[in-house]
Design a protein around this motif. Structure first.
Motif, mmCIF file in Angstrom:
data_model
loop_
_atom_site.group_PDB
_atom_site.id
_atom_site.type_symbol
_atom_site.label_atom_id
_atom_site.label_comp_id
_atom_site.label_asym_id
_atom_site.label_seq_id
_atom_site.Cartn_x
_atom_site.Cartn_y
_atom_site.Cartn_z
ATOM 1 N N SER A 2 0.835 -1.214 0.000
ATOM 2 C CA SER A 2 0.000 0.000 0.000
ATOM 3 C C SER A 2 0.866 1.259 0.000
ATOM 4 O O SER A 2 0.486 2.265 -0.617
ATOM 5 N N LEU A 5 1.932 1.832 -3.579
ATOM 6 C CA LEU A 5 0.820 2.385 -4.358
ATOM 7 C C LEU A 5 0.582 3.857 -4.034
ATOM 8 O O LEU A 5 0.286 4.654 -4.930
ATOM 9 N N ASP A 6 0.728 4.231 -2.766
ATOM 10 C CA ASP A 6 0.580 5.642 -2.381
ATOM 11 C C ASP A 6 1.648 6.512 -3.047
ATOM 12 O O ASP A 6 1.346 7.594 -3.552
#
Length: 184
Positions: A2, A5-6
């Motif tokens: 995550s 992805l950020d």
């Protein structure tokens, strides 16, 4: 995952802030140039638009997935005449993979049975592009490139876009106008 992805989302938003505003400006430029040279028969094709389309990863025929990131801005123009489709795509793409990190401006022939960008036109356009930019041809047209490195600025992108309009798009549209006049 995550966090990755950020970071990717934040980076792409920053790149889009630089590249996106030029889209409508370039679309208007092309429409005005086509009208001014008498080839307004080429219409902007809303059905084929790619404005800020992001793609990530690429799968080759060997089923291995490779890292690749693209951000595409495509301006498609089409002219239907006697069951033939005359079409070209202008635009730019941010490309990042293990081998490159660049913005590539392009002009491609997208016609179905006929050709509107021939070898003579490609050669002429390539000669006009300033040596400041990398340039070349591919299977359907030409491109000019701006490498993304520590010296990249919005002003550099703007200058490359200006040169793209002046040395690629304007002469190409003038060529379309001359071609149409000679056919009449």
């Amino acid at each position: 995952m995550s966090m990755l992805l950020d970071v990717l989302a934040m980076t792409m938003n920053n790149v889009k802030e630089i590249l996106s505003p030029a889209y409508n400006n370039t679309k208007t430029f092309l429409i005005n140039e086509l009208a001014a040279t008498g080839v307004s028969c080429y219409q902007f094709d809303e059905n084929l638009v790619r404005q800020g389309l992001i793609s990530c990863l690429e799968q080759e025929s060997d089923n291995i997935i490779y890292p690749k990131l693209t951000l595409t801005y495509e301006l498609p123009f089409t002219y239907y005449h006697r069951k033939k489709v005359y079409a070209f795509d202008a635009g730019w793409e941010y490309l990042a993979n293990e081998e490159c990190n660049k913005i590539q401006f392009y002009l491609r022939d997208a016609s179905n049975v006929c050709t509107i960008i021939d070898a003579v036109m490609i050669s002429s356009l390539l000669e006009q592009i300033p040596d400041l930019w990398q340039k070349g041809e591919d299977e359907n047209g030409i491109y000019m490139e701006l490498n993304i490195d520590a010296s990249f600025t919005e002003e550099k992108f703007s200058q490359c876009l200006t040169d793209y309009k002046e040395y690629v798009l304007k002469p190409f549209i003038a060529y379309l106008g001359n071609k149409k006049i000679s056919q009449n």
